[in-house]
Design an enzyme around this catalytic site. Structure first.
Site, short mmCIF file in Angstrom:
data_model
loop_
_atom_site.label_atom_id
_atom_site.label_comp_id
_atom_site.label_asym_id
_atom_site.label_seq_id
_atom_site.Cartn_x
_atom_site.Cartn_y
_atom_site.Cartn_z
N ASP A 21 0.84 -1.21 0.00
CA ASP A 21 0.00 0.00 0.00
C ASP A 21 0.87 1.26 0.00
OD1 ASP A 21 -2.30 1.48 0.05
OD2 ASP A 21 -2.69 1.18 2.18
N GLY A 24 0.01 5.39 -4.41
CA GLY A 24 -0.64 6.64 -4.83
C GLY A 24 -0.08 7.82 -4.06
N ARG A 25 0.03 7.69 -2.73
CA ARG A 25 0.58 8.78 -1.92
C ARG A 25 2.02 9.08 -2.28
NH1 ARG A 25 -1.17 6.13 3.49
NH2 ARG A 25 -1.78 4.55 1.99
N TRP A 26 2.77 8.05 -2.55
CA TRP A 26 4.19 8.21 -2.92
C TRP A 26 4.29 9.07 -4.18
CZ3 TRP A 26 7.42 6.92 -7.01
CH2 TRP A 26 8.79 6.83 -6.73
N HIS A 38 2.60 3.28 -8.93
CA HIS A 38 2.43 1.84 -9.17
C HIS A 38 3.63 1.27 -9.92
CE1 HIS A 38 -1.50 2.10 -7.50
NE2 HIS A 38 -2.06 2.75 -8.50
N THR A 67 -10.58 -6.97 -5.43
CA THR A 67 -11.91 -6.94 -6.07
C THR A 67 -12.54 -5.56 -5.92
OG1 THR A 67 -12.72 -7.95 -4.01
CG2 THR A 67 -12.46 -9.41 -5.89
N ASN A 69 -10.70 -2.74 -6.14
CA ASN A 69 -9.93 -1.75 -6.90
C ASN A 69 -10.57 -1.36 -8.25
OD1 ASN A 69 -6.66 -2.92 -5.74
ND2 ASN A 69 -7.93 -1.25 -4.98
N ARG A 72 -11.74 2.29 -8.82
CA ARG A 72 -10.83 3.40 -9.14
C ARG A 72 -11.15 3.92 -10.55
NH1 ARG A 72 -5.22 2.43 -5.97
NH2 ARG A 72 -6.23 1.81 -4.04
N ARG A 189 1.76 -4.97 6.07
CA ARG A 189 1.08 -3.93 5.28
C ARG A 189 1.90 -2.65 5.39
NH1 ARG A 189 -5.12 -2.52 4.35
NH2 ARG A 189 -4.80 -0.75 2.97
C1 FPP Z 1 -2.09 0.18 -3.24
O1 FPP Z 1 -1.59 1.49 -3.20
C2 FPP Z 1 -1.53 -0.51 -4.37
C3 FPP Z 1 -2.23 -1.06 -5.39
C4 FPP Z 1 -3.70 -1.04 -5.47
C5 FPP Z 1 -1.54 -1.68 -6.54
C6 FPP Z 1 -0.38 -2.53 -6.17
C7 FPP Z 1 0.41 -2.76 -7.38
C8 FPP Z 1 1.75 -2.75 -7.45
C9 FPP Z 1 2.64 -2.61 -6.30
C10 FPP Z 1 2.43 -2.86 -8.74
C11 FPP Z 1 2.26 -4.11 -9.47
C12 FPP Z 1 2.68 -5.33 -8.78
C13 FPP Z 1 3.00 -6.47 -9.42
C14 FPP Z 1 3.28 -7.71 -8.68
C15 FPP Z 1 3.09 -6.53 -10.87
P1 FPP Z 1 -2.59 2.68 -3.36
O2 FPP Z 1 -2.73 3.00 -4.80
O3 FPP Z 1 -3.89 2.36 -2.68
O4 FPP Z 1 -1.85 3.82 -2.59
P2 FPP Z 1 -2.50 4.99 -1.73
O5 FPP Z 1 -3.19 4.32 -0.57
O6 FPP Z 1 -1.33 5.80 -1.33
O7 FPP Z 1 -3.45 5.70 -2.63
#
Ligand code: FPP
Length: 243
Positions: A21, A24-26, A38, A67, A69, A72, A189
């Protein structure tokens, strides 16, 4: 196959599962679109997989797309699906060379057929690999998995292959997507959120949890080693009293 029992006290975790997780914030912190986060997150996966053998981690399971996601924006969802395709194309050779057996869990029905074909190919390509078992959860939700498992179990009952009186807590895991995996010993996490978010609900009944503040794209192999190293100091009782 019946799931093996979790590893005993003082052992390192044999199966580590990660909710990746904070992408997005990063990206937002850097004034960039969410997909940039991502992409950085996908690059981290290789480093963490490669750290597993030295740590004695035989199984690594990562939550790539839930499921939920799908809610978005269309552009983020399609960007993630493209990223999964690119990940498979880019990483297949290295995964095989590093003896990593890749599996995917989650419901494939809603996924693009080209992506599903690539997932099948990568599973076949690495099926004989033994050093690390990498499981990637795409369109995965713990409740959805239990519902799909229950449907298959009910069908076996209806068609006379399973006696309802024989159903116990060893039965359902055989129908789960994770039927060939041991339960996770440790669930990590990143990004400071302390939630399970529908990840491995059945399987993590006795897992240890570590909630780490680091955003996933910043989560290094060194930090992974330190979290995994801390696991051995915990006493896991599985509901029993230890004298
Ligand atoms: C959650 O961060 C992350 C995801 C929904 C996507 C995870 C995908 C990857 C790490 C890349 C692909 C991985 C593989 C194995 C190919 P968020 O977007 O919810 O972050 P935020 O909470 O800061 O908005």
């Amino acid at each position: 196959m019946v799931n093996p029992q979790p590893t005993a006290k003082d052992d390192g975790p044999r199966h580590v599962a990660i909710i990746m997780d904070g992408n997005g914030r990063w990206a937002t912190q850097r004034g960039r679109p969410r997909l940039f986060g991502h992409q950085a997150g996908a690059r981290r996966v290789r480093e963490i997989v490669e750290a597993c053998p030295d740590l004695g981690v035989d199984y690594l399971t990562v939550f790539a797309f839930s499921t939920e996601n799908w809610k978005r924006t269309q552009s983020e969802v399609s960007g993630l699906m493209n990223l999964f395709r690119r990940y498979i194309t880019r990483e297949a050779k290295a995964l095989k060379a590093n003896d990593v057996c890749v599996r995917f869990i989650g419901d494939r029905v809603r996924l693009d057929q080209k992506l599903v074909a690539m997932m099948d190919e990568l599973e076949a390509l690495t099926a004989h690999c033994r050093t690390v078992n990498l499981t990637i959860a795409i369109n995965y939700g713990g409740r959805d998995e239990v519902a799909r498992a229950t449907k298959r179990l009910a069908r076996d009952v209806a068609e006379g292959r399973l006696n309802p009186d024989d159903v116990d807590e060893e039965t359902l895991p055989k129908y789960l997507d994770t039927c060939v995996l041991p339960d996770p010993d440790l669930v990590i996490r990143t990004s400071g959120e302390a939630r399970i978010s529908n990840f491995l609900l059945w399987q993590s009944a006795y897992s240890e949890y570590e909630f780490i503040d680091t955003l996933w794209p910043d989560f290094t192999a060194d930090e992974f080693r330190s979290v995994v190293g801390g696991f051995g100091t915990r006493e896991r009782r599985f509901g029993a009293v230890v004298a």
